[in-house]
Design a protein around this motif. Structure first.
Motif, PDB file in Angstrom:
ATOM      1  N   VAL A  76       0.874  -1.174   0.000  1.00  0.00           N
ATOM      2  CA  VAL A  76       0.000   0.000   0.000  1.00  0.00           C
ATOM      3  C   VAL A  76       0.902   1.211   0.000  1.00  0.00           C
ATOM      4  O   VAL A  76       1.887   1.258   0.731  1.00  0.00           O
ATOM      5  N   THR A  77       0.607   2.162  -0.830  1.00  0.00           N
ATOM      6  CA  THR A  77       1.453   3.354  -0.819  1.00  0.00           C
ATOM      7  C   THR A  77       0.646   4.594  -1.134  1.00  0.00           C
ATOM      8  O   THR A  77      -0.380   4.553  -1.814  1.00  0.00           O
ATOM      9  N   HIS A  78       1.127   5.695  -0.602  1.00  0.00           N
ATOM     10  CA  HIS A  78       0.502   6.980  -0.896  1.00  0.00           C
ATOM     11  C   HIS A  78       1.215   7.673  -2.039  1.00  0.00           C
ATOM     12  O   HIS A  78       0.725   8.653  -2.576  1.00  0.00           O
ATOM     13  N   SER A  79       2.415   7.154  -2.326  1.00  0.00           N
ATOM     14  CA  SER A  79       3.208   7.833  -3.333  1.00  0.00           C
ATOM     15  C   SER A  79       3.042   7.135  -4.677  1.00  0.00           C
ATOM     16  O   SER A  79       3.320   5.956  -4.823  1.00  0.00           O
ATOM     17  N   MET A  80       2.560   7.890  -5.657  1.00  0.00           N
ATOM     18  CA  MET A  80       2.338   7.253  -6.959  1.00  0.00           C
ATOM     19  C   MET A  80       3.651   6.946  -7.639  1.00  0.00           C
ATOM     20  O   MET A  80       3.766   5.962  -8.361  1.00  0.00           O
ATOM     21  N   GLN A  81       4.659   7.790  -7.376  1.00  0.00           N
ATOM     22  CA  GLN A  81       5.979   7.489  -7.930  1.00  0.00           C
ATOM     23  C   GLN A  81       6.469   6.153  -7.406  1.00  0.00           C
ATOM     24  O   GLN A  81       7.031   5.346  -8.129  1.00  0.00           O
ATOM     25  N   GLN A  82       6.238   5.931  -6.122  1.00  0.00           N
ATOM     26  CA  GLN A  82       6.691   4.679  -5.531  1.00  0.00           C
ATOM     27  C   GLN A  82       5.979   3.492  -6.181  1.00  0.00           C
ATOM     28  O   GLN A  82       6.616   2.511  -6.556  1.00  0.00           O
ATOM     29  N   ALA A  83       4.670   3.610  -6.316  1.00  0.00           N
ATOM     30  CA  ALA A  83       3.919   2.545  -6.962  1.00  0.00           C
ATOM     31  C   ALA A  83       4.491   2.289  -8.348  1.00  0.00           C
ATOM     32  O   ALA A  83       4.707   1.149  -8.764  1.00  0.00           O
ATOM     33  N   ALA A  84       4.767   3.387  -9.072  1.00  0.00           N
ATOM     34  CA  ALA A  84       5.289   3.240 -10.428  1.00  0.00           C
ATOM     35  C   ALA A  84       6.653   2.555 -10.427  1.00  0.00           C
ATOM     36  O   ALA A  84       6.957   1.754 -11.296  1.00  0.00           O
ATOM     37  N   ARG A  85       7.472   2.873  -9.408  1.00  0.00           N
ATOM     38  CA  ARG A  85       8.826   2.320  -9.392  1.00  0.00           C
ATOM     39  C   ARG A  85       8.857   0.840  -9.018  1.00  0.00           C
ATOM     40  O   ARG A  85       9.647   0.084  -9.557  1.00  0.00           O
ATOM     41  N   VAL A  86       8.029   0.411  -8.055  1.00  0.00           N
ATOM     42  CA  VAL A  86       8.239  -0.936  -7.521  1.00  0.00           C
ATOM     43  C   VAL A  86       7.250  -1.991  -8.013  1.00  0.00           C
ATOM     44  O   VAL A  86       7.515  -3.171  -7.888  1.00  0.00           O
TER      45      VAL A  86
END
Ligand SMILES: Nc1ncnc2c1ncn2[C@@H]1O[C@H](COP(=O)(O)OP(=O)(O)O)[C@@H](O)[C@H]1O
Ligand SMILES: [Mg+2]
Lengths: 459, 292
Positions: free
Chosen positions: B243-253
């Motif tokens: 679960v993440t709040h950061s869309m960049q993070q979602a995109a990266r991992v």
């Protein structure tokens, strides 16, 4: 003017000062276009004036009430030419003068006494007038001074806050000084005791029998002040109490904090805490009339000798009394363990009891230890239950079925009834009190230290 | 896979009513189905028609989703949309919340997760979890890592435990930083190190799935980057839901991204698709920052 009247007048003045300060600030604000243009809010200006008006006057009044008798007495006695040398004689003389001035001396009074009594009356009425005058002048003067200092730029808030802080500090100090005062009074009386009974005998003597011969020709009672039987008795009763209170209290706390549903918790917690509100004397007769006979019967039925007052009875009931103490302190520290730790443990596949045993309790342990130490100091100092259920005989024994006596019980028995205040028997109570004071102080100190250490971990 | 698409007009209607702040009628909400590709052929975790209730109020509505073997699935969505609630269903952490009720079919490798006969202890050993706030136990670093292996009886000899500790810490990328102070409290590490310690602790029981609930939200960018790298490495051996709040993070991992909205799973698609060409208006509104 009578002191209560004066006091009421003073309060009125304070109110007036507050109101004036407040309204001046308000009108100044209005003429400048709003409260924001004042350095402080109107209520602070009001308080500022009120404090100037009231505080010094109240302090003076207080000082006056404390010292005026002593000063008047000094002046009266000073004016008497031939007074007795001894303090007791002087006290007597002054008492006579006082009685005479109040108008209820029986018998003849010498002219010298008469004039002294008149002098006393004169001084008193002068003092009264002077008091009222000084205090009112002080209040009005300083109040006016504060109001004259008013300007919209005046930083009344900072000054008021400063004064409030000093008042708070004073109150805190009062509590501390009371403790220190008690400690010293106990300490000095104990020193007097140790002049007649050596410290080593008191601390290590095995025989306790504080009856002293009142007359020289009385036989028998010579007095023995070996306090070891009292210490062991105290230890035994406290140990039994802790054996009951710690496991039961701790497990109750664990159940309430970790297992109980909210509804159970909301009902059970107050019920357990009611135990803490029961007066100890009620526990005392419960121990003496119900538990002790029950224990004796039980013991006889299995062929053991038990006295009708026993360490076991007192300890058991004291343990019950302390359960809520242990459980509510433990409950607090267990609840203070962050939920995230429980989640962490459960998330790794711990069962609930593994979580409690391996994560929650270790995390809460310092706090629990602190709570238990506080409970121990409570057990050591507890009096009523042991007075009623443990007995008076200073037996040096390890058998919980025998009657023992404790430090607190002996303090009570030493001081009950008519006493000479300088016999070793009476003074022994202070020495025992000192022991109690020191041991509970040390325990509390350690406990608070431990609890504090624990707090630092999570804050 | 695209059988789950919905009549376009109806979808637009429901999205518009939410965007304009109008309350969605219950019937409409029930009709809403997930668009995109919620299912996988190599499902490790399989969830069907999951509903979660907190007392009377429903937090998750009819969510169906697969999480594939060795796949990282990111869950995004505005606060309070039920991401954590859904994640916590997967290892039954919701059991610990009073009044929380989970309905639906959930299975791990085809074995049911919920059910009277299912023991949560081995389940949680297979499905590990890393929390939002780093939560090392107030024990030594070593004790933190061996906690799981010890309670599950995976190892008890000192040598085995030592090996587990080194392995787990290495995989969590923490070994070099802490190898000289394994006997120091885990709580004394920095935030990023603590979170990696928590990951090591989770890895130490050899789980098959790792659930991560906003694992980087309490960390600085450098620690975050370190953990993102780590997630990418972990994918070889584990299945991960994050679960993440950061869309960049979602995109990266992540390989796939699931967008939740008010307890509904609105869209699941390849991460790239979600962020470049979302199918659903609500997803688009969220990732372009119109709300969230
Ligand atoms: N323990 C709880 N008790 C009652 N309601 C809860 C609880 N936890 C979460 N909720 C509710 O469930 C909804 C989803 O919450 P959550 O899963 O935490 O959202 P997210 O993680 O996406 O921010 C929210 O409306 C929240 O208020
Ligand atoms: Mg959340």
């Amino acid at each position: 003017m009578q002191t209560p009247t004066l006091f009421a007048l003073l309060l009125l003045l304070i109110l007036v000062a507050y109101g004036t300060g407040f309204s001046r600030a308000l009108s100044a604000a209005r003429s400048r276009g709003g409260l924001r243009n004042l350095a402080s809010l109107p209520s602070y200006h009001g308080l500022f004036a009120a404090l100037w008006c009231g505080l010094p006057a109240l302090l003076l009044l207080g000082a006056w009430l404390i010292f005026d008798d002593a000063i008047i007495r000094f002046m009266v006695m000073h004016s008497i030419a031939d007074k007795p040398d001894t303090i007791a004689g002087q006290n007597l003389l002054y008492a006579q003068i006082q009685n005479l001035s109040a108008g209820h001396l029986i018998g003849e009074a010498s002219p010298q006494l008469q004039s002294a009594a008149e002098h006393l009356n004169q001084l008193r009425s002068n003092a009264n007038t002077l008091q009222a005058f000084l205090i009112l002048v002080l209040a009005v003067g300083l109040g006016a001074f504060a109001l004259l200092r008013f300007s919209p730029e005046l930083r009344a808030r900072e000054k008021v806050e400063k004064v409030l802080r000093v008042i708070l500090i004073t109150c805190a100090c009062a509590a501390i000084f009371t403790t220190v005062g008690i400690l010293f009074s106990v300490l000095f009386e104990s020193l007097r005791f140790f002049q007649s009974v050596p410290v080593s005998e008191f601390l290590f003597g095995l025989h306790w029998s504080p009856q002293m011969a009142l007359r020289a020709d009385q036989v028998g009672s010579s007095g023995a002040f070996g306090a070891v039987p009292l210490f062991t008795g105290t230890l035994m009763v406290s140990a039994i109490a802790m054996l009951v209170a710690v496991p039961v209290g701790l497990m109750a706390a664990i159940y309430l904090a970790e297992y109980a549903s909210k509804r159970v918790r909301n009902v059970a917690k107050p019920i357990i805490e009611i135990l803490a509100g029961v007066p100890t004397v009620v526990y005392g007769f419960f121990a003496a009339l119900t538990v002790a006979p029950f224990i004796r019967e039980l013991a006889t039925s299995v062929g053991l000798q038990a006295s009708s007052e026993s360490a076991l009875a007192a300890g058991l009931v004291m343990g019950i009394m302390i359960i809520p103490f242990v459980s509510s302190l433990s409950d607090d520290v267990i609840n203070a363990v962050p939920q995230s730790l429980r989640d962490g443990a459960l998330g790794l596949g711990s069962t609930q009891s593994e979580t409690v045993r391996k994560v929650v309790i270790p995390a809460a342990l310092p706090g629990i230890v602190g709570g238990v130490l506080l409970a121990v100091s409570r057990a050591i100092g507890e009096t009523m239950i042991v007075v009623m259920a443990a007995g008076l005989a200073a037996n040096l024994t390890a058998n919980p079925l025998e009657s023992v006596t404790t430090v607190t019980v002996q303090i009570v028995t030493l001081l009950v009834g008519d006493q000479e205040f300088d016999s070793p028997k009476t003074l022994a109570a202070f020495a025992l009190g000192l022991m109690l004071f020191i041991s509970t102080l040390v325990l509390n100190f350690i406990a608070l230290h431990v609890v504090k250490k624990y707090r630092e971990q999570y804050d | 896979m695209s059988t789950m698409t919905l009549d376009a007009a109806e979808r637009t209607e429901s999205a518009r009513s939410e965007l304009t702040g109008k309350k969605v009628a219950v019937s409409q909400a029930e009709v809403r189905k997930t668009v995109g590709q919620p299912f996988s052929d190599t499902a490790k975790l399989r969830m069907r028609d999951v509903n979660v209730f907190y007392g009377e109020s429903q937090a998750i509505h009819n969510v169906s989703l697969d999480i594939g073997r060795n796949e990282v699935v990111a869950m995004i969505g505005p606060s309070g949309c039920g991401k954590s609630t859904f994640l916590r269903c997967l290892n039954r952490m919701n059991d610990t919340i009073e009044g929380c009720r989970v309905e639906g079919e959930l299975s791990l490798d085809g074995e049911p997760i919920y059910g009277a006969k299912v023991d949560v202890v081995p389940l949680r050993a297979r499905v590990g979890m890393v929390f939002q706030k780093p939560n090392p136990f107030p024990k030594t670093i070593y004790e933190n890592v061996v906690y799981g292996p010890k309670i599950h009886g995976i190892a008890s000899r000192r040598a085995d435990l030592d090996e587990i500790v080194e392995n787990s810490l290495r995989r969590a990328g923490l070994w070099n930083e802490v190898k000289d102070r394994l006997d120091k409290p885990g709580t004394g590490l920095s935030g990023g190190q603590q979170q990696r310690l928590c990951i090591a602790r989770a890895i130490a029981v050899s789980p098959e799935v790792i659930l991560m609930d906003e694992p980087c939200s309490a960390l600085d960018p450098i620690a975050t980057a370190r953990i993102e790298e780590l997630i990418d490495e972990l994918r070889e051996n584990y299945t991960i839901a994050i679960v993440t709040h950061s869309m960049q993070q979602a995109a990266r991992v992540s390989q796939r991204t699931a967008y939740f909205h008010l307890g509904h799973l609105v869209e699941v698609n390849d991460t790239e698709t979600v962020f470049t060409n979302p199918e659903h208006e609500l997803t688009e509104a969220y990732i372009t920052g119109r709300f969230g």
